[in-house]
Write an enzyme that holds these catalytic residues in place. Structure first.
Site, mmCIF file in Angstrom:
data_model
loop_
_atom_site.group_PDB
_atom_site.id
_atom_site.type_symbol
_atom_site.label_atom_id
_atom_site.label_comp_id
_atom_site.label_asym_id
_atom_site.label_seq_id
_atom_site.Cartn_x
_atom_site.Cartn_y
_atom_site.Cartn_z
ATOM 1 N N GLY B 12 0.751 -1.288 0.136
ATOM 2 C CA GLY B 12 0.049 0.067 -0.039
ATOM 3 C C GLY B 12 0.884 1.175 0.041
ATOM 4 O O GLY B 12 1.922 1.195 0.517
ATOM 5 N N ASN B 112 5.109 -5.513 5.705
ATOM 6 C CA ASN B 112 5.582 -6.963 6.213
ATOM 7 C C ASN B 112 5.373 -8.001 5.027
ATOM 8 O O ASN B 112 6.198 -8.979 4.892
ATOM 9 C CB ASN B 112 4.574 -7.499 7.297
ATOM 10 C CG ASN B 112 3.544 -6.430 7.649
ATOM 11 O OD1 ASN B 112 2.965 -5.919 6.704
ATOM 12 N ND2 ASN B 112 3.353 -6.473 8.952
ATOM 13 N N ILE B 141 2.245 2.989 6.441
ATOM 14 C CA ILE B 141 1.552 3.944 7.320
ATOM 15 C C ILE B 141 1.174 3.340 8.555
ATOM 16 O O ILE B 141 0.968 3.876 9.817
ATOM 17 C CB ILE B 141 0.248 4.743 6.570
ATOM 18 C CG1 ILE B 141 -0.789 3.871 6.362
ATOM 19 C CG2 ILE B 141 0.657 5.516 5.406
ATOM 20 C CD1 ILE B 141 -2.040 4.426 6.150
ATOM 21 N N ASP B 142 0.959 2.001 8.687
ATOM 22 C CA ASP B 142 0.554 1.333 9.883
ATOM 23 C C ASP B 142 1.375 1.285 11.100
ATOM 24 O O ASP B 142 0.955 0.967 11.953
ATOM 25 C CB ASP B 142 -0.091 -0.302 9.361
ATOM 26 C CG ASP B 142 -1.276 -0.094 8.521
ATOM 27 O OD1 ASP B 142 -1.916 0.895 8.176
ATOM 28 O OD2 ASP B 142 -1.299 -1.219 7.823
ATOM 29 N N MET B 186 -7.404 4.151 9.720
ATOM 30 C CA MET B 186 -6.915 2.943 9.308
ATOM 31 C C MET B 186 -5.689 2.440 10.243
ATOM 32 O O MET B 186 -5.714 2.874 11.520
ATOM 33 C CB MET B 186 -5.965 3.130 7.883
ATOM 34 C CG MET B 186 -6.716 3.226 6.476
ATOM 35 S SD MET B 186 -5.916 3.872 5.124
ATOM 36 C CE MET B 186 -7.021 3.477 3.841
ATOM 37 N N GLY B 187 -5.327 1.274 9.782
ATOM 38 C CA GLY B 187 -4.300 0.695 10.858
ATOM 39 C C GLY B 187 -4.333 -0.982 10.849
ATOM 40 O O GLY B 187 -3.489 -1.544 11.468
ATOM 41 N N GLU B 243 -10.125 1.098 12.264
ATOM 42 C CA GLU B 243 -10.866 0.055 11.372
ATOM 43 C C GLU B 243 -10.886 -1.099 11.929
ATOM 44 O O GLU B 243 -11.790 -2.007 11.689
ATOM 45 C CB GLU B 243 -10.257 0.166 10.056
ATOM 46 C CG GLU B 243 -8.888 -0.292 9.839
ATOM 47 C CD GLU B 243 -8.267 -0.301 8.578
ATOM 48 O OE1 GLU B 243 -9.156 -0.061 7.419
ATOM 49 O OE2 GLU B 243 -7.070 -0.582 8.455
ATOM 50 N N GLN B 298 -5.439 9.699 4.467
ATOM 51 C CA GLN B 298 -4.449 9.399 5.457
ATOM 52 C C GLN B 298 -3.334 8.973 4.858
ATOM 53 O O GLN B 298 -2.259 9.001 5.566
ATOM 54 C CB GLN B 298 -4.982 8.870 6.590
ATOM 55 C CG GLN B 298 -5.484 7.502 6.251
ATOM 56 C CD GLN B 298 -6.387 6.750 7.350
ATOM 57 O OE1 GLN B 298 -6.240 6.811 8.426
ATOM 58 N NE2 GLN B 298 -7.753 6.390 6.766
ATOM 59 N N ARG B 299 -3.282 8.335 3.819
ATOM 60 C CA ARG B 299 -2.041 7.584 3.240
ATOM 61 C C ARG B 299 -1.467 8.335 1.952
ATOM 62 O O ARG B 299 -0.144 8.129 1.507
ATOM 63 C CB ARG B 299 -2.200 6.325 2.872
ATOM 64 C CG ARG B 299 -3.085 5.824 1.734
ATOM 65 C CD ARG B 299 -3.243 4.533 1.500
ATOM 66 N NE ARG B 299 -3.731 4.213 0.306
ATOM 67 C CZ ARG B 299 -4.401 3.140 -0.378
ATOM 68 N NH1 ARG B 299 -4.224 2.039 0.538
ATOM 69 N NH2 ARG B 299 -4.390 2.961 -1.448
#
Lengths: 405, 405
Positions: B12, B112, B141-142, B186-187, B243, B298-299
């Site tokens: 992403g 990952n 971003i996570d 998100m996350g 989320e 947000q990303r």
């Protein structure tokens, strides 16, 4: 004894309303007005004597901070005054407050509904021969007020939208799989903000490929057809869609899935057309699809506001005070564009009778977005309004400094 | 003959991935590498010989523009390589490409899942004794990668979220009627980004009053109870919600309305936990309620990125080249924090075996958000990562200049 100023904010927020408030406070100094009062939550504060003294904020630091703070530092409301002959008490109450605070100048920063308040107060106070100048200052991200080239707040919302669409163009193009992204944009029945979403395309990008204005009847079959055409030449399709699009019979698209709730002015809450179209694409095409609502961010993202907008919002606040001091009442201020290139405008006072409760739409001859002449007109109109970036203050932690009363 | 570099981007997007790419290109100059190649759409480009020459972008203007362009200029993919013993051909194909372009250094910027690619390629090329250094550069971003203090891209997304929540605090507080606003963040299964949404509160604001991390079991009854408590003292309630929140049994909250489930009675278009909770508040409390998804913004909101993030993303790209030239392979780069105040870190190379396919969560002792000690730890951790604003270039029209290959 010189009379005082009272000012209020009303309707939906934007990032420029506090700048117009700063303009009113700033100009009061020019005319040696002793006190500038603010009403909390618009006309509610006036009726309930919930008044705050703003006079001491007339210093460069506070004014600058106020100019770059989103929403309304005084709070807002969404109420309409009753007709004068229906409830005279409300008006007598306001009269009492005016006397208590020695008010000679009343400013109301708001959209088309708020101008109704300006209109009614003007009628009442002129009917009793009470000397107060009542002036409306426009604001609305929707840009749907008549008799003004544009409204303060529109340029910043337009800039945020155009910048965000520019970024979404990058984000949605990274995979080589077929995908559709639908961005739902505010603006009620007028397509001004959605046009801003089209700016990257009008400036030469191939996206967004689809721009759906509420001024043009929306055809779901044609929408799906157009997406399929686009997917033949590009993996990702970006569509910007107004929340207020309607079908050829004038029904809101996807209205059967909306809540049916209406606000106190009788406007239907519009939300959900993006999700509706997302499901349509899933059903009819079946590729990856996502809908995005720019939601409240488009009206409160002061970190991405337009310098032209914030500065001219200040100026229209100042000019409102000029107009009132010069004896204007029952007016609402407006921008009159003099030339596109170089961009020049003057600020004028229009009779509020011709502004209240009216809506301005994207003209018919601007809606043929495949016509270069039409695109040229749109660009000439919008680009001066999104010009320049505002340097906002960040604190040591990296968060924006907002002005709070 | 010195060997060449090939670099790809995967997973992403974020606003920092291109900055890490810029770091790789920049550092190649230091070591007189002849060619820097980019693979289009990650490993796909490598397999299909869809390769682009990036060498000429090693100049200050292009690098700076690249650093502030969101998403991935090379495009991305979401594929996992097969196990080596399951499909050797894929690897032999990549080997052929490496030979064709005389590749000695392979860099893969990803999360990952992408580190799994680094791991497998390392295994393959070491098994055939082929001299190529294979290095992963983290991004997401996570912020859920292990063995690194944080991931490039997290600081900028965190800053965008914290700034947006600050603005929403202003926007949602203007009316004196009861209202609830739920912001979905998100996350995936980690709460790092949601913690960023809590920053205004951690720094002294009374909002957002509710912060729901996926690391803490979510109880819908308690959520409604908490909102009711808040509504007693404040008209507006702001909740930031991950989320990925789950109930005490580990089921995603609102999962029954996700995954495209459709019912024809007006709840057809519920999707996502925000909409689910919006509906819950409507049913249980009945006040004005709105849910907001920060969605892709947000990303990809490079206009509101963190200077600390963008600069350290560049640096980790440069350091990856250093590591490869110094003989490291089968590693992924990471930040090791040395001190909070002043904020100092070093960049290290970790064995990819310990990083691939693993997730890092918010530690248990950071999740008691009413505990000042806990909040102190969170602030010490996040604030250095969102520090500073990036000056992005705007063109004459007022839109951001993005780098496009």
């Amino acid at each position: 004894m010189k009379k005082n100023i009272i000012v209020g904010q009303s309707g939906g927020p934007s990032v420029a309303i506090n700048s117009s408030l700063a303009g009113v406070i700033k100009a009061s100094g020019k005319f040696n007005i002793e006190k500038v009062y603010g009403m909390r939550n618009g006309i509610n504060g006036l009726i309930n004597d919930n008044i705050v003294d703003l006079t001491n904020y007339n210093n460069p630091k506070d004014l600058l901070n106020l100019m770059t703070t989103p929403a309304m530092v005084l709070g807002s409301c969404r109420i309409k005054l009753p007709e004068i002959d229906q409830d005279l008490n409300v008006y007598k109450n306001i009269e009492k407050i005016f006397k208590k605070y020695n008010i000679g100048y009343f400013f109301y920063i708001g959209g088309n509904d708020s101008m109704d308040t300006v209109k009614k107060l003007t009628s009442y106070f002129s009917s009793i021969n009470y000397d107060v100048k009542i002036v409306g200052i426009p604001k609305t991200i929707d840009n749907d007020l008549v008799l003004t080239d544009h409204t303060p707040g529109y340029g910043s919302a337009a800039k945020y939208i155009a910048v965000t669409i520019s970024e979404l163009i990058r984000d949605t193009a990274i995979y080589n799989i077929k995908s559709v992204t639908i961005v739902e944009i505010m603006g009620r029945n007028s397509g001004w903000l959605t046009l801003a979403g089209g700016l990257p395309k009008f400036l030469g990008n191939d996206k967004p490929q689809i721009i759906a204005l509420p001024e043009v009847a929306f055809d779901e079959d044609r929408f799906i057809e157009k997406i399929n055409e686009c997917l033949k030449v590009d993996d990702s399709v970006l569509a910007v869609v107004s929340e207020g699009i309607k079908d050829k019979n004038g029904n809101y698209v996807g209205s059967e899935t909306k809540s049916g709730a209406i606000d106190t002015f009788g406007h239907a809450y519009l939300s959900g057309v993006g999700k509706h179209l997302e499901h349509l694409v899933t059903q009819k095409i079946g590729c990856k699809v996502r809908s995005i609502e720019l939601n409240l961010m488009q009206r409160c993202a002061s970190h991405m506001s337009s310098l032209a907008d914030i500065n001219s919002a200040l100026e229209i606040g100042e000019k409102a005070v000029d107009a009132a001091i010069n004896g204007h009442t029952g007016v609402t201020m407006g921008y009159k564009r003099i030339s596109n290139s170089p961009y020049k405008y003057e600020i004028v006072a229009n009779d509020v009778e011709f502004v209240a409760n009216k809506e301005k739409f994207v003209p018919k001859d601007w809606t043929n977005l495949n016509n270069p002449e039409c695109v040229k007109k749109i660009l000439e109109y919008i680009l001066p309004l999104i010009k320049g970036e505002v340097e906002i203050s960040f604190d040591d932690n990296g968060l924006p400094c907002h002005f709070v009363i």
